[in-house]
Design a protein around this motif. Structure first.
Motif, PDB file in Angstrom:
ATOM      1  N   SER A  12       0.826  -1.213   0.000  1.00 38.93           N
ATOM      2  CA  SER A  12       0.000   0.000   0.000  1.00 38.93           C
ATOM      3  C   SER A  12       0.857   1.259   0.000  1.00 38.93           C
ATOM      4  O   SER A  12       0.503   2.272  -0.611  1.00 38.93           O
ATOM      5  CB  SER A  12      -0.947   0.003   1.206  1.00 38.93           C
ATOM      6  OG  SER A  12      -0.224  -0.062   2.428  1.00 38.93           O
ATOM      7  N   ASN A  79      -3.160   4.411   3.753  1.00 37.48           N
ATOM      8  CA  ASN A  79      -3.925   4.947   2.622  1.00 37.48           C
ATOM      9  C   ASN A  79      -4.592   6.242   3.078  1.00 37.48           C
ATOM     10  O   ASN A  79      -4.419   6.680   4.216  1.00 37.48           O
ATOM     11  CB  ASN A  79      -4.978   3.923   2.154  1.00 37.48           C
ATOM     12  CG  ASN A  79      -5.337   4.103   0.683  1.00 37.48           C
ATOM     13  OD1 ASN A  79      -5.297   5.206   0.152  1.00 37.48           O
ATOM     14  ND2 ASN A  79      -5.687   3.007   0.033  1.00 37.48           N
ATOM     15  N   ASP A  82     -10.551   7.441   4.457  1.00 38.73           N
ATOM     16  CA  ASP A  82     -11.691   6.533   4.323  1.00 38.73           C
ATOM     17  C   ASP A  82     -11.266   5.145   3.854  1.00 38.73           C
ATOM     18  O   ASP A  82     -11.750   4.132   4.367  1.00 38.73           O
ATOM     19  CB  ASP A  82     -12.727   7.113   3.355  1.00 38.73           C
ATOM     20  CG  ASP A  82     -13.424   8.342   3.929  1.00 38.73           C
ATOM     21  OD1 ASP A  82     -13.262   8.612   5.141  1.00 38.73           O
ATOM     22  OD2 ASP A  82     -14.131   9.037   3.173  1.00 38.73           O
ATOM     23  N   ASN A  83     -10.366   5.104   2.879  1.00 38.90           N
ATOM     24  CA  ASN A  83      -9.906   3.813   2.362  1.00 38.90           C
ATOM     25  C   ASN A  83      -9.164   3.017   3.429  1.00 38.90           C
ATOM     26  O   ASN A  83      -9.293   1.787   3.513  1.00 38.90           O
ATOM     27  CB  ASN A  83      -8.999   4.012   1.144  1.00 38.90           C
ATOM     28  CG  ASN A  83      -9.758   4.519  -0.066  1.00 38.90           C
ATOM     29  OD1 ASN A  83     -10.958   4.269  -0.197  1.00 38.90           O
ATOM     30  ND2 ASN A  83      -9.077   5.229  -0.942  1.00 38.90           N
ATOM     31  N   GLN A  86     -11.757   1.615   5.918  1.00 37.53           N
ATOM     32  CA  GLN A  86     -12.535   0.528   5.314  1.00 37.53           C
ATOM     33  C   GLN A  86     -11.702  -0.745   5.224  1.00 37.53           C
ATOM     34  O   GLN A  86     -12.226  -1.850   5.426  1.00 37.53           O
ATOM     35  CB  GLN A  86     -13.027   0.952   3.926  1.00 37.53           C
ATOM     36  CG  GLN A  86     -14.104   2.028   3.965  1.00 37.53           C
ATOM     37  CD  GLN A  86     -14.382   2.632   2.602  1.00 37.53           C
ATOM     38  OE1 GLN A  86     -13.884   2.155   1.574  1.00 37.53           O
ATOM     39  NE2 GLN A  86     -15.165   3.687   2.579  1.00 37.53           N
ATOM     40  N   TRP A  87     -10.418  -0.605   4.912  1.00 40.60           N
ATOM     41  CA  TRP A  87      -9.537  -1.775   4.838  1.00 40.60           C
ATOM     42  C   TRP A  87      -9.501  -2.475   6.201  1.00 40.60           C
ATOM     43  O   TRP A  87      -9.629  -3.701   6.289  1.00 40.60           O
ATOM     44  CB  TRP A  87      -8.137  -1.340   4.424  1.00 40.60           C
ATOM     45  CG  TRP A  87      -7.169  -2.466   4.258  1.00 40.60           C
ATOM     46  CD1 TRP A  87      -6.874  -3.152   3.112  1.00 40.60           C
ATOM     47  CD2 TRP A  87      -6.358  -3.068   5.282  1.00 40.60           C
ATOM     48  NE1 TRP A  87      -5.941  -4.138   3.353  1.00 40.60           N
ATOM     49  CE2 TRP A  87      -5.609  -4.110   4.667  1.00 40.60           C
ATOM     50  CE3 TRP A  87      -6.192  -2.837   6.644  1.00 40.60           C
ATOM     51  CZ2 TRP A  87      -4.706  -4.896   5.381  1.00 40.60           C
ATOM     52  CZ3 TRP A  87      -5.304  -3.626   7.359  1.00 40.60           C
ATOM     53  CH2 TRP A  87      -4.572  -4.635   6.726  1.00 40.60           C
TER      54      TRP A  87
END
Length: 209
Positions: A12, A79, A82-83, A86-87
């Motif tokens: 990432s 990241n 939000d990403n 969520q991950w």
């Protein structure tokens, strides 16, 4: 306190811009030197299934996901806000029951059924694709690092769905299945190596995701 880095973190990190990567590396270095550094802002992830996931503020929008316990800290993912959240909400850190390796496993309930879009209408339906791994014993699949909760999905995988399925599996399991799908049986040494999980060796730093 042991400090480890997961493969999912390095993957990432590589997707961020150069300036973002520099900021993340600085934060990671501070974490390694002193996890209690006053400049580091930890935020508890209330929606995460794994209670040990925390977010560390790197910049206005970049968040570093860590797995923190009394005995160690694992860099898991980075990241945009939000990403990153969520991950973390879709995963948990588990010890594989067969190999003993630590894995960041995507929670099966958060994944929609894997489907392949139908682009062209055909007059005669094509015969269904045969499952690729139906004849492989559970013990062998577990030996490749396949999480228990993903065994049913692996059993149903075909040539059309195996690539998408691999995206949801830990790296060592995905690699083994893709090898099998192309007619190459993973060598025995991969199975032997998999039995020595990252937490079995103090100097190990990578965790499969």
């Amino acid at each position: 306190m042991e400090f480890r880095i997961a493969d999912t973190f390095t993957d990432s990190l590589a997707k961020l811009t150069g300036d973002e990567q520099k900021a993340v590396k600085t934060a990671a270095f501070d974490l390694q030197l002193n996890p209690a550094h006053p400049a580091l802002q930890f935020h508890k992830l209330e929606k995460a299934k794994d209670p040990h996931f925390w977010a560390v503020r790197v910049s206005l929008d970049i968040r570093l996901i860590v797995h923190r316990t009394e005995s160690g800290l694992l860099l898991c993912y980075v990241n945009h806000h939000d990403n990153a959240y969520q991950w973390a909400e879709r995963r948990r850190l588990e010890t594989h029951p067969k190999t003993g390796a630590a894995q960041l496993v995507e929670i099966r309930e958060t994944v929609r059924e894997i489907t392949i879009p139908k682009y062209v209408e055909v007059e005669q339906a094509a015969p269904p694709k045969a499952p690729l791994f139906a004849g492989i014993p559970d013990e062998q699949l577990l030996g490749y690092g396949v999480p228990v909760e993903w065994l049913d999905d692996v059993r149903k995988a075909t040539e059309a769905t195996v690539l998408e399925l691999a995206d949801h599996l830990p790296a060592e399991a995905a690699e083994a299945l893709l090898n099998l799908a192309t007619g190459t049986t993973p060598p025995v040494k991969q199975l032997v190596a998999a039995t020595a999980g990252p937490f079995d060796h103090p100097d190990a730093h990578a965790v499969s995701g």
